[in-house]
Motif scaffolding. Structure first.
Motif, PDB file in Angstrom:
ATOM      1  N   ALA A   1      72.389  24.487  11.268  1.00 40.86           N
ATOM      2  CA  ALA A   1      72.647  25.232  12.383  1.00 40.86           C
ATOM      3  C   ALA A   1      73.291  24.500  13.720  1.00 40.86           C
ATOM      4  N   GLN A   2      72.563  23.236  13.748  1.00 43.37           N
ATOM      5  CA  GLN A   2      73.111  22.326  15.024  1.00 43.37           C
ATOM      6  C   GLN A   2      74.454  21.679  14.248  1.00 43.37           C
ATOM      7  N   LEU A   3      74.622  21.461  13.374  1.00 43.65           N
ATOM      8  CA  LEU A   3      75.876  20.987  12.868  1.00 43.65           C
ATOM      9  C   LEU A   3      76.930  22.019  13.192  1.00 43.65           C
ATOM     10  N   LYS A   4      76.719  23.333  12.710  1.00 43.20           N
ATOM     11  CA  LYS A   4      77.495  24.293  12.987  1.00 43.20           C
ATOM     12  C   LYS A   4      78.059  24.573  14.353  1.00 43.20           C
TER      13      LYS A   4
ATOM     14  N   LEU B   1      66.264  21.670   7.035  1.00 38.48           N
ATOM     15  CA  LEU B   1      67.649  21.528   6.720  1.00 38.48           C
ATOM     16  C   LEU B   1      68.220  22.597   7.487  1.00 38.48           C
ATOM     17  N   ALA B   2      67.925  23.904   7.523  1.00 37.36           N
ATOM     18  CA  ALA B   2      68.298  25.051   8.109  1.00 37.36           C
ATOM     19  C   ALA B   2      68.590  24.653   9.546  1.00 37.36           C
TER      20      ALA B   2
ATOM     21  N   GLU C   1      58.858  22.954   4.365  1.00 33.84           N
ATOM     22  CA  GLU C   1      58.967  22.419   5.475  1.00 33.84           C
ATOM     23  C   GLU C   1      60.498  21.725   5.527  1.00 33.84           C
ATOM     24  N   LEU C   2      60.907  21.128   4.474  1.00 32.92           N
ATOM     25  CA  LEU C   2      62.244  20.493   4.393  1.00 32.92           C
ATOM     26  C   LEU C   2      63.494  21.300   4.418  1.00 32.92           C
ATOM     27  N   ARG C   3      63.249  22.605   3.730  1.00 35.01           N
ATOM     28  CA  ARG C   3      64.178  23.729   3.909  1.00 35.01           C
ATOM     29  C   ARG C   3      64.294  24.413   5.374  1.00 35.01           C
ATOM     30  N   ALA C   4      63.142  24.273   5.988  1.00 33.06           N
ATOM     31  CA  ALA C   4      63.333  24.709   7.453  1.00 33.06           C
ATOM     32  C   ALA C   4      64.184  23.813   8.277  1.00 33.06           C
TER      33      ALA C   4
END
Length: 86
Positions: A37-40, A32-33, A27-30
């Motif tokens: 993506a939002q940061l990029k 984080l991904a 869940e945390l990895r999802a």
């Protein structure tokens, strides 16, 4: 100090199992991904805005890339190197 100490019965908390920890990590990895993506996307938007502002300033002051020292270096020769005399 005594106010912080719970009184009466405290509900026991189950010790995490291997499977529950693996689920939590997934869940945390999802999450984080998704955050990456939002940061990029935000960084790309900010970069695009900066480029637009730069282009507008260059037009307003009639500047060229050469005026800003952005000349591209001459292209490197491709192919075989020249023969050395001797």
């Amino acid at each position: 100090m005594e106010e912080d100490v719970p009184t009466g019965w405290v509900k026991p908390v189950a010790k995490p199992t291997r499977e529950s920890l693996q689920v939590r990590v997934a869940e945390l990895r999802a999450e984080l991904a998704q955050a990456e993506a939002q940061l990029k996307a935000m960084e790309d938007d900010t970069r695009l805005e900066a480029l637009v502002k730069i282009r507008n300033l260059m037009r307003a002051f009639e500047l060229t890339p050469e005026d800003l020292g952005l000349e591209a270096p001459p292209p490197r020769r491709r192919g075989r190197p020249r023969k050395q005399p001797g």
